[in-house]
Scaffold this active site. Structure first.
Site, PDB file in Angstrom:
ATOM      1  N   ASP A 370       6.776   8.665  -3.659  1.00 12.37           N
ATOM      2  CA  ASP A 370       6.002   7.387  -4.831  1.00 12.37           C
ATOM      3  C   ASP A 370       7.716   6.983  -5.484  1.00 12.37           C
ATOM      4  O   ASP A 370       8.516   8.108  -5.301  1.00 12.37           O
ATOM      5  CB  ASP A 370       5.406   7.659  -5.267  1.00 12.37           C
ATOM      6  CG  ASP A 370       4.294   6.791  -5.789  1.00 12.37           C
ATOM      7  OD1 ASP A 370       5.442   5.266  -6.034  1.00 12.37           O
ATOM      8  OD2 ASP A 370       3.763   6.046  -7.106  1.00 12.37           O
ATOM      9  N   GLU A 373      12.475   4.147  -4.880  1.00 11.43           N
ATOM     10  CA  GLU A 373      13.593   2.860  -5.048  1.00 11.43           C
ATOM     11  C   GLU A 373      14.618   4.202  -5.490  1.00 11.43           C
ATOM     12  O   GLU A 373      16.096   3.208  -5.005  1.00 11.43           O
ATOM     13  CB  GLU A 373      13.196   2.053  -5.986  1.00 11.43           C
ATOM     14  CG  GLU A 373      11.857   0.996  -5.434  1.00 11.43           C
ATOM     15  CD  GLU A 373      10.915   2.221  -5.720  1.00 11.43           C
ATOM     16  OE1 GLU A 373      10.644   2.678  -7.008  1.00 11.43           O
ATOM     17  OE2 GLU A 373       9.649   1.614  -5.327  1.00 11.43           O
ATOM     18  N   ASP A 440       3.603  -1.753  -5.657  1.00  2.00           N
ATOM     19  CA  ASP A 440       2.559  -1.971  -7.440  1.00  2.00           C
ATOM     20  C   ASP A 440       2.085  -3.847  -7.108  1.00  2.00           C
ATOM     21  O   ASP A 440       2.851  -4.434  -8.165  1.00  2.00           O
ATOM     22  CB  ASP A 440       2.792  -1.131  -8.340  1.00  2.00           C
ATOM     23  CG  ASP A 440       3.088   0.000  -8.073  1.00  2.00           C
ATOM     24  OD1 ASP A 440       2.630   0.685  -6.623  1.00  2.00           O
ATOM     25  OD2 ASP A 440       3.358   0.516  -8.869  1.00  2.00           O
TER      26      ASP A 440
END
Length: 655
Positions: A370, A373, A440
């Protein structure tokens, strides 16, 4: 005064303020580098070494040509600038655009670094596909502009396929911008030593993605379990909670291939380990899950703060992303956090050693990466310092090295079935077994529609393993009719995605009680197939069983992917490149070579138009055979989906 020279296989253009080099980089592929500096950088970033290719360069002093297979570039002196054009099999496909003198392309920043842009003529009727994923509706990027930067729900891969028959890869990890306008095409890096890009001629989309894989890496073969159904939610708060769900699925006879232990199961951000009061016996938990045929997957975050017992070692040895001005904090989430720096080989080694002790020793071999980025606040690359450079120079590479950390670690342990679920990617991530998802996103019909575009766009960026959170991630009310309809249609989409994974932070129900009061980041509402109403439970269970029957077909497709670079979920024009109608389709697609899927993407809708290319097609619902070359109206009640199989394909037997 300019000068054009040629070796046996390259062209060098020299003039005041700029030098440009054209050279082969594998079959049918030419690499272009341009700089105001006195020499070229040989940095390849994430490119592999080029494959051998026959190339011939010629020059008469005024014009030069370089031919590499079916691709040729012609170079000449324009008005105070270099001009060039690329041709595939003699047909012009890409031409440089005059836009001021060479200095106009470069804005000096500091030292030998510049903001750099490259301009090309726009072509009427040309279509572009790729550039990664973000929440937007345009599969064809013609007429759009995109910032090249990663953030939650956006993953920028600076590469596109052109309908004129070429693939373009902007080989710069600097954040930047790309425009596919009606008057020009523009590529821009915010901070780079040189412009660096590759053009690969390709008669078909399949040929283009093979060349892309030869340039950046082929994906490995997909493990059998990864092709099945993944169960997760935000979040299972304890070992008992997780096992309770796994046991119920097992008792119901529903094949779950993976279950995810999501975030904040740890003692502190930056401690890659289980919180012992809630996860007291990870080894026994994993043994029981494996006994039920379920693969445990653990969420990893790259966040860390001074409360972590790994902080001092990582901070002192510069294994963390640092700031150019100020303190460590780059992300506010339960206090100030910064991120590990996987561009540093020492970081990758150190983090894997902690993961081995915290998870791998118990039998956990798959990780959910997760914050890949990563999610800086604010998104200001020039404030960040990585091991390999300033964030404005190299920031797009973070997810590549993050995924490499786990690929290398698992490989060193002798593992062969390696995949990582990751929220962002960069060219080459696919060779590390990256399964990318689109972040998300909200639980809305619009997000479902845009997820189809995201998946197809990532396919054209050479990322063959892709998925979305079935049902969307946030704001889903599991007691509402709106969401209960949405979850069924999204499940149908998930059935025909490379990975089928249920996830989401559902709204808490009125009678929901806290199982573990006082914990950080408590769970949202329930997110198992029996959570969405009695009518939906058997429908969703039937899709999981259908997915299980499809696994041999999916694995055969994935095997081809590892050999050819072709994606599993792919746009209609991939299999029908001569059919002009297919280039305009963004809401139906091919799932492997034999299945055509047309999702229903709007509420209270039970029919839609479906385009069938040439051939004969069998409707999976009732085995009706339909001639292709036409658009037909198809009906599907909520518990039905619209899919067709090529007549004669064996996969029809599993429906």
């Amino acid at each position: 005064m300019s000068k054009i020279t040629a070796t046996t296989n390259s062209i060098l253009f020299q003039m005041r303020d700029e030098i440009i080099l054209f050279e082969p980089y594998g079959p049918d592929t030419i690499r272009v580098r341009a700089t105001r500096n006195g020499t070229f950088s040989d940095e390849k970033w994430t490119l592999l070494d080029p494959l051998p290719a026959d190339a011939v360069a010629k020059c008469d002093g005024e014009r030069a040509t370089l031919t590499v297979g079916s691709l040729r570039v012609e170079v000449w002196q324009g008005w105070q600038r270099c001009q060039f054009r690329f041709l595939r099999d003699g047909r012009e496909i890409l031409t440089s655009r005059e836009d001021g003198d060479p200095v106009t392309k470069y804005t000096h920043l500091a030292g030998n670094m510049y903001r750099i842009r490259a301009l090309f003529d726009a072509r009427e009727g040309e279509h572009f596909y790729g550039i990664g994923q973000e929440q937007q509706p345009c599969f064809d990027r013609k007429g759009t502009a995109t910032d090249l930067w990663h953030y939650n729900t956006k993953s920028s891969l600076p590469c596109v396929y052109s309908s004129l028959g070429y693939y373009f890869l902007w080989n710069s990890p600097s954040p930047g911008r790309v425009e596919f306008g009606r008057s020009r095409t523009l590529w821009e890096s915010n901070c780079a030593y040189q412009a660096d890009y590759l053009i690969a001629a390709a008669a078909t989309p399949a040929a283009a993605l093979r060349r892309y894989a030869e340039l950046t890496g082929f994906s490995p073969e997909m493990p059998s379990w990864a092709a099945g159904y993944w169960q997760c939610k935000l979040r299972y708060e304890s070992q008992d909670d997780l096992l309770e769900v796994a046991r119920k699925y097992h008792a119901m006879g529903i094949p779950v291939d993976a279950i995810v232990i999501d975030y904040f199961h740890w003692t502190e951000q930056g401690n890659w380990e289980f919180e012992p009061s809630l996860w007291p016996d990870p080894k026994a938990m994993c043994d029981e899950l494996y006994g039920m045929g379920i693969r445990p997957v653990v969420s990893i975050w790259p966040t860390i703060n001074p409360a972590s017992h790994n902080w001092n070692a990582m901070n002192d040895e510069n294994m963390l992303v640092r700031t150019e001005n100020g303190q460590y904090g780059t992300f506010e989430f339960h206090g100030q956090q910064t991120f590990i720096d996987p561009t540093n080989p020492r970081t990758r080694e150190y983090v894997w050693e902690q993961v081995k002790k915290g998870y791998y020793q118990y039998g956990i071999k798959t990780f959910w990466l997760d914050e890949a980025e990563p999610e800086y606040h604010p998104q200001q690359g020039d404030h960040l310092r990585y091991h390999i450079g300033n964030g404005m120079e190299v920031g797009l590479t973070y997810p590549y090295y993050y995924c490499k950390t786990f690929w290398d670690g698992l490989k060193a342990e002798g593992e062969t079935e390696i995949v990582s679920l990751t929220r962002a990617a960069y060219p080459g991530s696919q060779k590390f077994g990256a399964i990318v998802w689109n972040g998300d996103i909200p639980s809305t019909w619009q997000a479902l529609r845009e997820s189809v575009v995201s998946g197809l766009s990532m396919a054209m960026c050479g990322i063959p393993w892709w998925n979305s959170d079935i049902g969307g991630f946030h704001s889903g009310d599991i007691e509402s009719d709106y969401f209960r309809e949405l979850i069924v249609r999204w499940f149908q989409f998930g059935l025909f995605c490379p990975v089928m994974r249920l996830h989401g932070a559902r709204l808490r129900t009125r009678n929901q009680v806290d199982r573990h009061p006082g914990i950080i980041e408590s769970s949202g509402g329930d997110n198992e197939i029996w959570s969405f109403g009695e009518r939906n439970t058997p429908i969703l269970a039937s899709y999981i069983h259908q997915r299980n029957r499809l696994k041999p077909y999916i694995l055969a497709c994935a095997r081809r992917t590892s050999q050819t670079g072709e994606p599993i979920m792919r746009p209609m024009f991939f299999d029908f490149p001569e059919d002009e109608n297919c280039y305009a389709l963004d809401d139906q697609y091919m799932f492997g070579p034999d299945i055509l899927f047309a999702p229903i993407l709007d509420s209270q809708v039970t029919e839609r138009q479906v385009y069938l290319p040439e051939g004969r097609w069998v409707r999976t619902l009732d085995k009706t055979v339909v001639d292709g070359g036409q658009t037909i109206l198809c009906h599907a009640e909520l518990d039905e989906f619209i899919a067709f199989v090529r007549e004669g394909a064996e996969v029809i037997q599993v429906f």
